[in-house]
Design a protein around this motif. Sequence first.
Motif, PDB file in Angstrom:
ATOM      1  N   LEU A  17       1.072  -1.109   0.279  1.00  0.00           N
ATOM      2  CA  LEU A  17      -0.232   0.223  -0.394  1.00  0.00           C
ATOM      3  C   LEU A  17       0.695   1.042  -0.058  1.00  0.00           C
ATOM      4  N   GLY A  21       0.634   3.715  -2.857  1.00  0.00           N
ATOM      5  CA  GLY A  21       0.754   5.328  -2.393  1.00  0.00           C
ATOM      6  C   GLY A  21       1.643   5.807  -3.330  1.00  0.00           C
ATOM      7  N   TYR A  25       1.179   8.968  -6.248  1.00  0.00           N
ATOM      8  CA  TYR A  25       1.952  10.531  -5.379  1.00  0.00           C
ATOM      9  C   TYR A  25       2.671  10.467  -6.526  1.00  0.00           C
TER      10      TYR A  25
END
Length: 490
Positions: A17, A21, A25
Amino acid sequence: MEKKIKTLYILSIVAILAFLGMQAYWLYGRYEYSLTEYENRTGLLVIEALKEYSKARARGSATQGDTVKVQSRFQMSHSLDSIGKSIRKVTVRTNVINGRKLLGIAENRKLTPEEMKRLEEMVMDSLEMVDAKIATIDASSAPSDGIAWNAMKNFESEVQSPFTKEGIDSILRKHNLIAEIALILQDSVTWEPTTIRHSSVISPKFKVTTPYSELERKAVVIECEIPSSEILCNMGWTLALAVVLSLFLIHCLLWQIKTIVKLTRLDKMRNSFITTMIHELKRPISTLKMCVSGIDNDKLMEDNQLRHELTGEIRMALDNLSAYFSKLRDITFNNVEQIPLNVSSFNLTVLVDSVIKSITVPSTKDVVFENAVPENFEISADCSHLINILTNLIENAIKYSSDKVTIKINAVSTSDGCQIIVKDNGNGIAADDINRIFNRFYRGKASASDIPGMGLGLAYVKLLTDAHGGEISVESTVGVGSSFSIKLPQ
């Protein structure tokens, strides 16, 4: 160990995760950079289009010739206020002389020398016949004198050739720019173009506000839509590479976890295998040890009946050891062709009776055997292998049952051979385990119980059945019992 594996799973999920992420980003930052880059590039095109339109307006004024004349007077003054701060003030007076209008000429043509002379006399006699526009403004906020002078020229251009939405739109379309255009009157004077960046990444738009007559606070607002689909297409290779790299890293991480779990399971199987093997070997060895002690006793050996019982126990213990080692040997074969078969014809009813007699029933269980095989039922197979098949199925039925269990063995003739059925009313097998119980070392929910076993029994039964060219199947209901069916060709 299970706690460590669970912790590893949680940490792996958190790592995945976190990686996703960070990747999202980074892609978002890259997308924002592409939007800003498009804004800067398009903003320059908008400014160039505005400059081009200003030149076009100036050329349009020049084509009016001597029929319309514009005379402007520019004035800039500097002074200091009471606190010594510099004040810059600009004043523009623009006179517009429309010759045809003053002379009453309707057609669109150049004026003759006589008409030009008469026009000059008319203007000199009365300035009231001249359209005059005057603008005075405090230009202290202008960044420089040059920008202030340019503002006065823009006022003259607006008087001479007014700024129109249609005119700037045609120039923008020449540059392949589709935009929403609005002419506004500002609350305060702005001297330079300003850009309002996009505020949304879903339908991004940006605005360029440019003054075209600063002294009158007039400005044009050009709003351009950023084609997000085009931006994403330009980022295609970046997106594809990011997705492939993400999937590859996640696959490697999951594969590593799977390998660790598999190795942990194998270690658990190895420990269970060693424990079960010791347990299985301990029983016949203990029997042999006890029998050997009896043989050393001369008084016991004088009793012929007791001597025969001891030799029978020794023979049975040795047979159990031999059968156990045969199972271990056969289970290691990679294919059924490697298993040696000694096929012969024999009476299945008698064989089932002998198997039942050889079964050791735990003292804590009440087991009822039913030999429903028809009398004189002849069968052709490897006798020792079939004994092992039936023994494993019956022992499993006893092992995975309650205190009372009934085991029924039956056989019927079929068109292409025979079918042997071993049925019990034991615990039954869960539906999730049915398709996997014949795999080596698989024990299903039994692995969580304290029932000993290696998960080799049913795999061994299937291996021997396949070696005969037969088939084995099972029907089971949890809490009702199981029925194993073995089909052997004849």
